[in-house]
Motif scaffolding. Structure first.
Motif, short mmCIF file in Angstrom:
data_model
loop_
_atom_site.label_atom_id
_atom_site.label_comp_id
_atom_site.label_asym_id
_atom_site.label_seq_id
_atom_site.Cartn_x
_atom_site.Cartn_y
_atom_site.Cartn_z
N VAL A 11 -0.06 -10.56 -6.27
CA VAL A 11 -1.01 -9.46 -5.48
C VAL A 11 -0.21 -8.05 -6.00
CG1 VAL A 11 -1.45 -8.12 -3.34
CG2 VAL A 11 -1.33 -10.80 -3.71
N LEU A 12 -0.99 -7.06 -6.73
CA LEU A 12 -0.42 -6.01 -7.14
C LEU A 12 -0.59 -4.99 -6.05
CD1 LEU A 12 -2.37 -6.21 -10.55
CD2 LEU A 12 0.06 -6.78 -10.06
N TRP A 13 0.35 -4.19 -5.73
CA TRP A 13 0.31 -3.28 -4.50
C TRP A 13 0.63 -1.93 -5.10
CZ3 TRP A 13 -1.14 -4.91 0.12
CH2 TRP A 13 -1.02 -6.40 0.17
N VAL A 14 -0.08 -0.94 -4.45
CA VAL A 14 -0.33 0.41 -4.83
C VAL A 14 0.12 1.02 -3.47
CG1 VAL A 14 -1.17 2.58 -5.96
CG2 VAL A 14 -1.45 0.33 -7.04
N ASP A 15 1.04 2.01 -3.52
CA ASP A 15 1.11 3.11 -2.21
C ASP A 15 -0.07 4.07 -2.46
OD1 ASP A 15 3.03 1.23 -0.73
OD2 ASP A 15 4.37 2.27 -2.19
N VAL A 16 -0.70 4.61 -1.34
CA VAL A 16 -1.75 5.52 -1.22
C VAL A 16 -1.34 6.38 -0.06
CG1 VAL A 16 -3.96 6.26 -1.28
CG2 VAL A 16 -3.00 4.10 -2.76
N ALA A 17 -0.73 7.57 0.03
CA ALA A 17 -0.34 8.24 1.35
C ALA A 17 0.49 7.25 2.05
CB ALA A 17 -1.49 8.70 2.02
N ASP A 18 -0.03 7.01 3.40
CA ASP A 18 1.20 6.40 4.06
C ASP A 18 0.39 4.82 4.30
OD1 ASP A 18 -0.91 7.07 5.60
OD2 ASP A 18 0.33 7.46 7.38
N GLU A 19 -0.52 4.57 3.27
CA GLU A 19 -1.01 3.00 3.47
C GLU A 19 -0.62 2.37 2.30
OE1 GLU A 19 -5.03 4.22 3.91
OE2 GLU A 19 -5.09 4.09 6.13
N ARG A 20 -1.16 1.05 2.13
CA ARG A 20 -0.74 0.32 0.91
C ARG A 20 -2.15 -0.44 0.35
NH1 ARG A 20 4.75 -2.98 -0.32
NH2 ARG A 20 5.16 -0.81 -0.90
N VAL A 21 -2.31 -0.49 -0.64
CA VAL A 21 -3.56 -1.14 -1.27
C VAL A 21 -3.15 -2.29 -2.07
CG1 VAL A 21 -5.70 -1.15 -2.39
CG2 VAL A 21 -5.15 0.91 -1.17
N GLY A 22 -3.71 -3.64 -1.92
CA GLY A 22 -3.20 -4.60 -2.87
C GLY A 22 -4.26 -5.19 -3.34
N TYR A 23 -4.26 -5.57 -4.70
CA TYR A 23 -5.54 -6.39 -5.19
C TYR A 23 -4.90 -7.78 -5.62
CZ TYR A 23 -8.66 -8.02 -8.63
OH TYR A 23 -9.63 -8.83 -9.49
N ASP A 24 -5.72 -8.77 -5.03
CA ASP A 24 -5.13 -10.24 -5.15
C ASP A 24 -5.92 -10.72 -6.24
OD1 ASP A 24 -5.00 -13.28 -4.83
OD2 ASP A 24 -5.06 -12.99 -2.93
N ARG A 29 -9.88 -9.79 -4.44
CA ARG A 29 -10.05 -9.17 -3.43
C ARG A 29 -9.09 -8.11 -3.21
NH1 ARG A 29 -9.95 -12.92 1.78
NH2 ARG A 29 -10.51 -10.89 2.47
N LEU A 30 -9.65 -6.85 -2.60
CA LEU A 30 -8.73 -5.92 -2.27
C LEU A 30 -8.37 -5.80 -0.96
CD1 LEU A 30 -10.82 -2.90 -3.81
CD2 LEU A 30 -8.24 -3.64 -4.58
N HIS A 31 -7.13 -5.37 -0.68
CA HIS A 31 -6.51 -5.66 1.00
C HIS A 31 -5.70 -4.16 1.02
CE1 HIS A 31 -6.86 -9.85 1.13
NE2 HIS A 31 -6.54 -9.95 -0.09
#
Length: 92
Positions: A11-24, A29-31
């Motif tokens: 799962v690739l994780w990227v921090d965006v502001a104070d949230e985190r987006v992950g691409y499985d 799927r995106l999380h």
């Protein structure tokens, strides 16, 4: 949940502001993790145990141990339900 859960590889994780987006990649799927979820995930990536995550977030937030413990448990359940935690057998 207790112990030392880990985020699943792949799962690739990227921090965006104070949230985190992950691409499985496996599931395609995106999380999106909430700020609390992002904080929990970051501490798990640092090798913290569940108890350590709760303790650190209590200090950082000033909230009660019970409230933080409940929030961390909910995040861990959600991560597990989405298949985002590593199988503990993989650590052996």
């Amino acid at each position: 949940m207790t112990g030392s859960p880990r985020l699943r590889a792949g799962v690739l994780w990227v921090d965006v502001a104070d949230e985190r987006v992950g691409y499985d990649e496996e599931a395609g799927r995106l999380h999106l993790l909430s700020p609390v979820g992002a904080a929990v995930a970051a501490l798990l990536e640092q090798g913290r145990s569940t108890d350590e995550v709760v303790d650190e977030l209590v200090v950082a937030s000033g909230r009660s141990h019970a409230d933080v413990g409940a929030a961390v448990s909910q995040v861990l359940r959600s991560l597990a339900d989405e298949g985002l935690l590593a199988d503990p057998a993989e650590d052996r």
